[in-house]
Write a protein that holds these residues in place. Structure first.
Motif, PDB file in Angstrom:
ATOM      1  N   TYR A   9      80.477 -15.408 -38.399  1.00 52.44           N
ATOM      2  CA  TYR A   9      81.315 -15.595 -37.219  1.00 52.44           C
ATOM      3  C   TYR A   9      80.628 -16.511 -36.207  1.00 52.44           C
ATOM      4  N   LYS A  10      79.326 -16.320 -36.067  1.00 56.75           N
ATOM      5  CA  LYS A  10      78.572 -17.162 -35.142  1.00 56.75           C
ATOM      6  C   LYS A  10      78.607 -18.626 -35.597  1.00 56.75           C
ATOM      7  N   ASP A  11      78.452 -18.857 -36.889  1.00 57.14           N
ATOM      8  CA  ASP A  11      78.500 -20.237 -37.402  1.00 57.14           C
ATOM      9  C   ASP A  11      79.882 -20.848 -37.162  1.00 57.14           C
ATOM     10  N   LEU A  21      85.299  -4.585 -38.107  1.00 61.40           N
ATOM     11  CA  LEU A  21      84.296  -3.633 -38.613  1.00 61.40           C
ATOM     12  C   LEU A  21      84.850  -2.876 -39.811  1.00 61.40           C
ATOM     13  N   LYS A  22      84.049  -2.785 -40.827  1.00 64.29           N
ATOM     14  CA  LYS A  22      84.440  -2.013 -42.003  1.00 64.29           C
ATOM     15  C   LYS A  22      84.334  -0.515 -41.712  1.00 64.29           C
ATOM     16  N   ASP A  64      73.341  -0.861 -46.373  1.00 71.10           N
ATOM     17  CA  ASP A  64      74.305  -1.861 -46.849  1.00 71.10           C
ATOM     18  C   ASP A  64      75.344  -2.173 -45.776  1.00 71.10           C
ATOM     19  N   TYR A  65      75.774  -1.134 -45.071  1.00 71.88           N
ATOM     20  CA  TYR A  65      76.761  -1.321 -43.993  1.00 71.88           C
ATOM     21  C   TYR A  65      76.188  -2.215 -42.892  1.00 71.88           C
ATOM     22  N   ALA A 112      77.483  -6.000 -41.955  1.00 76.26           N
ATOM     23  CA  ALA A 112      77.892  -6.303 -40.579  1.00 76.26           C
ATOM     24  C   ALA A 112      77.107  -7.497 -40.034  1.00 76.26           C
ATOM     25  N   LYS A 113      75.826  -7.559 -40.357  1.00 79.46           N
ATOM     26  CA  LYS A 113      74.994  -8.684 -39.891  1.00 79.46           C
ATOM     27  C   LYS A 113      75.474 -10.002 -40.523  1.00 79.46           C
ATOM     28  N   LYS A 114      75.796  -9.948 -41.807  1.00 81.32           N
ATOM     29  CA  LYS A 114      76.278 -11.162 -42.480  1.00 81.32           C
ATOM     30  C   LYS A 114      77.604 -11.632 -41.877  1.00 81.32           C
TER      31      LYS A 114
END
Length: 366
Positions: free
Chosen positions: A278-280, A309-310, A266-267, A271-273
């Protein structure tokens, strides 16, 4: 030809004969005071040896096993020669009017009293050590049900010894058979682990097996292993008492590992989402900057902040098997329970007594 024909004793005659035989047998035994002393001093010595062997942090199985095995040993060893050594007297009296039932019952009564005292002198010191906190040996109702199971087992041992004594031709043969009776009790009683296969079936014939399980059932302790623990993947160990300690710890650690895998996954997905979003935003920002530089936008666009980062997911510590296992026994027999065990021991006693009576009667006919 001069021997009178036997007549029926009747109820009162049988009772009178039982009382006479018991009194005579009691007097004979009490003449040998040294032998009685040896019989009674065995128990506290065994209790002391158990205390030396038992560790404070070990499972309680060995203590209960000793009580079960020694009960069989007390009963068998003290009775295995009692018929054969007085065979000449028995034969003469049997030719006149000696009844089989009063004779056997007198043996059971006197030997039962002696063996009962032996069991008491073994159980009480061990229970005293438990009550004062020196050597744990838990039991429901101050261990009274366990002592009762011990007496039942001793009764089975006495009946077994009388059957041996009725079958053999010499006292030496009876003495030689006693170890052959006790060794299977040790091998198949379950001291070495949860019975399986032929071991599980053979153990059902051993009174020590039923007594051993009864002692543990009445201890109120939890188990280290369950019969169904082998297939842990298909067993729900989340319920209290559904699994033994070993498999419960293994199950809990698997749950911790699965939870850690899920948290990390999940972490990583979160992070990927965040990075994709951020990229968009950066792509939109660059487009807006191009428009701003060409005058298509009047205000300068705000550059998006990179995602924070969480917190890294924490992993629960692994469960460990406690060093102190004195609050456990190894296992409960999968085919036994405290009520059934007592009924089986009683049934064994009556079957063996009946078998001894049949053997003596067949010897009359022969």
């Amino acid at each position: 030809s001069g021997v009178q024909k036997k007549r029926s004793l009747g109820i009162f005659g049988s009772i009178r004969q039982f009382l006479t035989l018991s009194r005579r047998y009691w007097e004979v035994l009490f003449r040998d005071k040294l032998n009685l002393f040896i019989l009674f001093v065995q128990s506290p010595i065994i209790a002391f040896l158990v205390f030396l062997v038992m560790g404070d942090d070990q499972p309680r199985d060995f203590a209960y096993f000793v009580l079960s095995l020694v009960a069989v040993w007390f009963g068998t060893s003290v009775s295995a020669r009692e018929i054969i050594r007085e065979r000449p007297v028995y034969n003469r009296e049997r030719m006149v009017n000696l009844g089989l039932l009063p004779y056997v019952m007198s043996k059971l009564f006197v030997l039962g009293f002696i063996v009962g005292l032996q069991c008491l002198f073994l159980f009480v010191p061990l229970k005293f050590l438990d009550l004062v906190g020196i050597m744990p040996m838990p039991g429901d109702l101050l261990g009274i049900p366990q002592f009762w199971a011990m007496l039942l087992t001793a009764g089975v041992g006495i009946a077994l010894g009388l059957l041996i004594s009725a079958l053999v031709k010499t006292s030496e043969m009876a003495t030689s058979l006693v170890p052959l009776i006790l060794i299977p009790q040790i091998l198949f009683s379950g001291l070495v682990g949860v019975p399986s296969g032929l071991n599980k079936v053979a153990g059902l014939l051993m009174p020590a097996t039923w007594a051993f399980d009864t002692m543990k059932e009445f201890s109120g302790l939890k188990v280290l292993r369950e019969d169904g623990d082998k297939d842990i993947d298909n067993k729900d160990c989340s319920k209290e008492g559904a699994c033994g300690l070993y498999k419960k710890v293994e199950y809990d650690n698997k749950q911790i590992i699965e939870k850690a895998k899920k948290d990390i996954s999940d972490y990583r997905d979160d992070a990927k989402k965040d990075m994709d979003r951020y990229k968009d935003k950066m792509d939109d920002y660059q487009d807006d900057m191009g428009k701003y530089q060409t005058g298509q936008l009047s205000s300068k666009p705000v550059k998006p902040k990179p995602p924070e980062l969480k917190a890294v997911p924490t992993i629960d510590p692994a469960k460990e098997i406690p060093k102190d296992l004195s609050g456990f026994v190894d296992f409960f027999h999968p085919w036994m329970n405290e009520i059934l065990n007592q009924l089986v021991l009683m049934l064994m006693f009556f079957i063996l007594v009946f078998a001894a009576l049949i053997v003596l009667r067949m010897q009359d006919i022969a």
